[in-house]
Design an enzyme around this catalytic site. Structure first.
Site, PDB file in Angstrom:
ATOM      1  N   HIS A   1       2.345  -6.168  12.879  1.00 25.39           N
ATOM      2  CA  HIS A   1       1.427  -5.086  12.514  1.00 25.39           C
ATOM      3  C   HIS A   1      -0.037  -5.519  12.622  1.00 25.39           C
ATOM      4  CE1 HIS A   1       4.891  -3.098  10.016  1.00 25.39           C
ATOM      5  NE2 HIS A   1       5.124  -3.124  11.304  1.00 25.39           N
TER       6      HIS A   1
ATOM      7  N   PHE B   1       0.816  -1.220   0.000  1.00 28.17           N
ATOM      8  CA  PHE B   1       0.000   0.000   0.000  1.00 28.17           C
ATOM      9  C   PHE B   1       0.849   1.269   0.000  1.00 28.17           C
ATOM     10  CE2 PHE B   1       0.392  -0.932   4.508  1.00 28.17           C
ATOM     11  CZ  PHE B   1       0.607   0.317   5.064  1.00 28.17           C
ATOM     12  N   ARG B   2       2.138   1.134   0.252  1.00 24.25           N
ATOM     13  CA  ARG B   2       2.994   2.323   0.224  1.00 24.25           C
ATOM     14  C   ARG B   2       3.530   2.633  -1.172  1.00 24.25           C
ATOM     15  NH1 ARG B   2       4.892  -0.804   4.089  1.00 24.25           N
ATOM     16  NH2 ARG B   2       4.335  -0.326   6.211  1.00 24.25           N
TER      17      ARG B   2
ATOM     18  N   CYS C   1     -21.282  -2.951  23.356  1.00 23.53           N
ATOM     19  CA  CYS C   1     -21.069  -1.687  24.081  1.00 23.53           C
ATOM     20  C   CYS C   1     -21.197  -0.459  23.186  1.00 23.53           C
ATOM     21  CB  CYS C   1     -19.706  -1.709  24.757  1.00 23.53           C
ATOM     22  SG  CYS C   1     -18.339  -1.435  23.607  1.00 23.53           S
TER      23      CYS C   1
ATOM     24  N   ASN D   1      15.999 -10.624  -0.917  1.00 24.06           N
ATOM     25  CA  ASN D   1      15.133  -9.490  -1.274  1.00 24.06           C
ATOM     26  C   ASN D   1      15.417  -9.094  -2.722  1.00 24.06           C
ATOM     27  OD1 ASN D   1      13.139  -7.564  -0.420  1.00 24.06           O
ATOM     28  ND2 ASN D   1      14.731  -5.991  -0.465  1.00 24.06           N
TER      29      ASN D   1
HETATM   30 ZN   LIG Z   1     -17.515  -3.309  22.502  1.00 26.00          ZN
END
Ligand SMILES: [Zn+2]
Length: 258
Positions: free
Chosen positions: A123, A35-36, A159, A222
């Protein structure tokens, strides 16, 4: 390259604690765009909208976030593990993997066959969704289904807190437990293999240094050179999938010898 592949296979055979560090390059080989990179989603969205603080404070930011997250999720869900993912899963089956530290959020290590306790997701993961208030976990597909039916921003059933994919956003702190565990495993490893990472995103990029400083051999696979190539014991520039498949073929050939 054959000589380098044989050398990596030899190191894998003799090592006791092998840590794999997986970067975005591994996912791009499965067709998931980084995405970069140019042409990525950031050309169409304003990164400002995706800072964690904005997600928390603004309904409009949450709506834009979910639009982008939906756009990124569809190709991710369809993606299949490539030869490099399969080779890493094979290493686990052969008892040759301490863990994979991954920067990827696409869950492809699990699709390839690695078990939960072998993968440290630095991540986070896009495969489920969390309530930011009570931490209730939701299946990602279930939340996407609500959005598909027209909902703009999903909230918690219990909640009413905002729901967000369990990934680490800009401005959100790194997961403490995972980061500590990754450093710990890096320091204990005797062979540290970087696959598909240019090693620029901190603090993850310092993990090879930690490994090296504690006596591990460092291998970098790489496509492009990295700033750590000089200190590595072995560097292979190329596509991770075919390279890892060749390495594992050599490893298995040796293991199969009577
Ligand atoms: Zn919640």
């Amino acid at each position: 390259m054959t000589k380098q592949i044989e050398e990596v296979a030899r190191l894998i055979l003799t090592a006791q604690r092998i840590v794999i560090f997986a970067g975005a390059g591994l996912s791009t080989e499965s067709g998931i765009s980084d995405f970069r990179s140019p042409g990525g989603v950031w050309d169409r969205y304003d990164p400002e909208d995706f800072y964690y603080q904005n997600f928390l404070s603004s309904e409009a930011s949450r709506e834009k976030y979910w639009q982008m997250a939906t756009e990124m999720y569809e190709p991710m869900k369809k993606a299949q593990p490539n030869l490099a993912h399969l080779a890493i899963a094979e290493m686990e089956r052969l008892g040759k993997l301490d863990c994979v530290i991954t920067q990827n959020i696409d869950g492809l290590h699990f699709k390839a066959g690695n078990s939960e306790d072998k993968v440290i997701q630095l991540h986070g993961t896009a495969m489920y969704v969390l309530c930011l208030n009570c931490n209730k976990k939701y299946d990602r597909d279930e939340v996407q289904e609500r959005l598909r039916k027209g909902l703009k921003v999903p909230y918690c059933d219990v909640c009413g807190g905002p729901l967000k994919p369990a990934t680490i956003s800009f401005g959100q702190s790194m997961p403490e437990k995972e980061t500590q565990e990754a450093y710990h495993r890096s320091s204990l490893s005797d062979l540290f293999i970087v696959i598909g990472s240019s090693l620029v995103v901190q603090p993850a990029a310092s993990m090879p240094l930690v490994a090296k400083r504690n006596g591990a051999k460092l291998i970098i696979i790489n496509r492009e050179p990295t700033s750590y190539d000089d200190m590595a014991d072995l560097v292979i520039h190329g596509q991770a999938g075919p390279i890892m498949a060749s390495i594992l073929k050599d490893v298995k050939k040796e293991l199969d010898k009577p």
